[in-house]
Design a protein around this motif. Structure first.
Motif, PDB file in Angstrom:
ATOM      1  N   SER A 125       0.863  -1.184   0.000  1.00  0.00           N
ATOM      2  CA  SER A 125       0.000   0.000   0.000  1.00  0.00           C
ATOM      3  C   SER A 125       0.895   1.228   0.000  1.00  0.00           C
ATOM      4  O   SER A 125       1.990   1.207   0.575  1.00  0.00           O
ATOM      5  N   ALA A 126       0.456   2.279  -0.654  1.00  0.00           N
ATOM      6  CA  ALA A 126       1.267   3.495  -0.740  1.00  0.00           C
ATOM      7  C   ALA A 126       0.365   4.719  -0.780  1.00  0.00           C
ATOM      8  O   ALA A 126      -0.767   4.663  -1.272  1.00  0.00           O
ATOM      9  N   TYR A 127       0.891   5.809  -0.281  1.00  0.00           N
ATOM     10  CA  TYR A 127       0.106   7.042  -0.130  1.00  0.00           C
ATOM     11  C   TYR A 127       0.999   8.232  -0.474  1.00  0.00           C
ATOM     12  O   TYR A 127       2.184   8.269  -0.119  1.00  0.00           O
ATOM     13  N   SER A 128       0.449   9.197  -1.174  1.00  0.00           N
ATOM     14  CA  SER A 128       1.205  10.367  -1.604  1.00  0.00           C
ATOM     15  C   SER A 128       0.449  11.644  -1.268  1.00  0.00           C
ATOM     16  O   SER A 128      -0.773  11.710  -1.425  1.00  0.00           O
ATOM     17  N   ILE A 129       1.191  12.647  -0.806  1.00  0.00           N
ATOM     18  CA  ILE A 129       0.587  13.952  -0.522  1.00  0.00           C
ATOM     19  C   ILE A 129       1.589  15.050  -0.848  1.00  0.00           C
ATOM     20  O   ILE A 129       2.798  14.884  -0.650  1.00  0.00           O
ATOM     21  N   VAL A 130       1.109  16.167  -1.385  1.00  0.00           N
ATOM     22  CA  VAL A 130       1.956  17.315  -1.726  1.00  0.00           C
ATOM     23  C   VAL A 130       1.384  18.564  -1.076  1.00  0.00           C
ATOM     24  O   VAL A 130       0.175  18.816  -1.157  1.00  0.00           O
ATOM     25  N   ASN A 131       2.243  19.335  -0.419  1.00  0.00           N
ATOM     26  CA  ASN A 131       1.822  20.562   0.251  1.00  0.00           C
ATOM     27  C   ASN A 131       2.669  21.750  -0.204  1.00  0.00           C
ATOM     28  O   ASN A 131       3.855  21.598  -0.511  1.00  0.00           O
ATOM     29  N   LEU A 132       2.057  22.922  -0.228  1.00  0.00           N
ATOM     30  CA  LEU A 132       2.742  24.166  -0.576  1.00  0.00           C
ATOM     31  C   LEU A 132       2.794  25.070   0.647  1.00  0.00           C
ATOM     32  O   LEU A 132       1.778  25.297   1.312  1.00  0.00           O
ATOM     33  N   THR A 133       3.984  25.582   0.961  1.00  0.00           N
ATOM     34  CA  THR A 133       4.134  26.536   2.054  1.00  0.00           C
ATOM     35  C   THR A 133       4.790  27.805   1.513  1.00  0.00           C
ATOM     36  O   THR A 133       5.522  27.766   0.517  1.00  0.00           O
ATOM     37  N   THR A 134       4.513  28.934   2.166  1.00  0.00           N
ATOM     38  CA  THR A 134       5.106  30.216   1.774  1.00  0.00           C
ATOM     39  C   THR A 134       5.628  30.925   3.011  1.00  0.00           C
ATOM     40  O   THR A 134       4.912  31.066   3.997  1.00  0.00           O
ATOM     41  N   GLU A 135       6.880  31.345   2.954  1.00  0.00           N
ATOM     42  CA  GLU A 135       7.473  32.104   4.051  1.00  0.00           C
ATOM     43  C   GLU A 135       8.344  33.211   3.465  1.00  0.00           C
ATOM     44  O   GLU A 135       9.183  32.946   2.590  1.00  0.00           O
ATOM     45  N   ASP A 136       8.147  34.420   3.936  1.00  0.00           N
ATOM     46  CA  ASP A 136       8.862  35.589   3.384  1.00  0.00           C
ATOM     47  C   ASP A 136       8.685  35.658   1.867  1.00  0.00           C
ATOM     48  O   ASP A 136       9.626  35.942   1.127  1.00  0.00           O
ATOM     49  N   LYS A 137       7.453  35.372   1.407  1.00  0.00           N
ATOM     50  CA  LYS A 137       7.075  35.405  -0.007  1.00  0.00           C
ATOM     51  C   LYS A 137       7.768  34.339  -0.856  1.00  0.00           C
ATOM     52  O   LYS A 137       7.646  34.335  -2.085  1.00  0.00           O
ATOM     53  N   GLN A 138       8.494  33.426  -0.203  1.00  0.00           N
ATOM     54  CA  GLN A 138       9.152  32.341  -0.930  1.00  0.00           C
ATOM     55  C   GLN A 138       8.334  31.065  -0.799  1.00  0.00           C
ATOM     56  O   GLN A 138       8.040  30.595   0.292  1.00  0.00           O
ATOM     57  N   GLN A 139       7.973  30.482  -1.938  1.00  0.00           N
ATOM     58  CA  GLN A 139       7.209  29.240  -1.940  1.00  0.00           C
ATOM     59  C   GLN A 139       8.129  28.020  -1.879  1.00  0.00           C
ATOM     60  O   GLN A 139       9.217  28.017  -2.456  1.00  0.00           O
ATOM     61  N   THR A 140       7.655  26.999  -1.189  1.00  0.00           N
ATOM     62  CA  THR A 140       8.319  25.694  -1.165  1.00  0.00           C
ATOM     63  C   THR A 140       7.237  24.634  -1.300  1.00  0.00           C
ATOM     64  O   THR A 140       6.250  24.654  -0.567  1.00  0.00           O
ATOM     65  N   ARG A 141       7.409  23.737  -2.241  1.00  0.00           N
ATOM     66  CA  ARG A 141       6.441  22.652  -2.400  1.00  0.00           C
ATOM     67  C   ARG A 141       7.115  21.336  -2.009  1.00  0.00           C
ATOM     68  O   ARG A 141       8.209  21.031  -2.472  1.00  0.00           O
TER      69      ARG A 141
END
Length: 223
Positions: free
Chosen positions: A153-169
């Motif tokens: 079984s496998a599970y995948s999730i992707v999240n986007l965060t923003t700090e000081d106007k810089q995005q990180t996915r």
């Protein structure tokens, strides 16, 4: 090429001291902390020979006995594709028991593009223990979806965060294969336009690394 100041959150991730401290917490306190099960031994009835006494419980199913070397779990070609500019040898995070828990990290800043990849293994006591941990982890990380054809079984999730106007996915893939848990963490940022790679890029990259990491488990099968 002009230099750009790194956002505080990503500057911290580039620091080896912070990386080791963070991974140390994850390995000792996170959702993949070792599961302990009490051991029960049956005692033969008085006068009965050991051969004649029936066991009171069956041996727990255990597919894998040891973790593979995580820094060799992903091909060089894949590493060059997912983490351009990184040393393909990777950096293994210290573990108190390398038979059951091992993690390797790769990260690099090439031009303005930053990428980070972690591959982690945990070998639990039984298939049932791994299933329990997998269920707890995927329930906590709600919002993702199943990845068909990967492990048991496998599970995948992707999240986007923003700090000081810089995005990180950041993408996370959790796989259960027998009594083993494989966790992939893959993220990225662009420091020039402050945007993050697309969800598709991060998700596909994490799944590709997960498939290779699961294949690497074959060498640790229990006898």
């Amino acid at each position: 090429m002009r230099s750009l100041p790194l956002p505080l959150a990503l500057t911290a991730r580039l620091s080896p001291v912070v990386v080791l401290a963070t991974m140390g917490w994850a390995l000792t306190s996170g959702p993949f902390a070792p599961t302990t099960t009490a051991e029960h031994k049956s005692t033969p009835e008085s006068g009965a020979s050991p051969e004649a006494s029936a066991p009171t419980e069956t041996t727990a199913a255990k597919t894998y006995s040891t973790s593979p070397a995580p820094c060799g779990s992903v091909s060089v070609a894949t590493l060059k594709s997912l983490v351009p500019g990184a040393k393909t040898a990777g950096k293994e995070i210290p573990s108190t028991d390398t038979k059951v828990r091992r993690t390797c990290s790769w990260n690099a800043l090439k031009g303005y593009d930053y990428r980070w990849l972690d591959v982690s293994y945990e070998i639990t006591e039984s298939d049932a223990a791994a299933q329990k941990s997998y269920t707890e982890t995927t329930t906590e990380k709600s919002g993702g979806g199943a990845v068909p054809g990967l492990g048991d079984s496998a599970y995948s999730i992707v999240n986007l965060t923003t700090e000081d106007k810089q995005q990180t996915r950041e993408g996370t893939v959790v796989v259960r294969a027998g009594n083993a848990l494989v966790t992939i963490t893959y993220n990225g940022s662009d420091f020039e336009n402050k945007k993050a790679p697309s969800t598709d890029v991060i998700n596909k990259g994490a799944i590709k690394a997960a498939k290779e990491a699961v294949t690497a488990l074959e060498g640790g099968k229990a006898a």
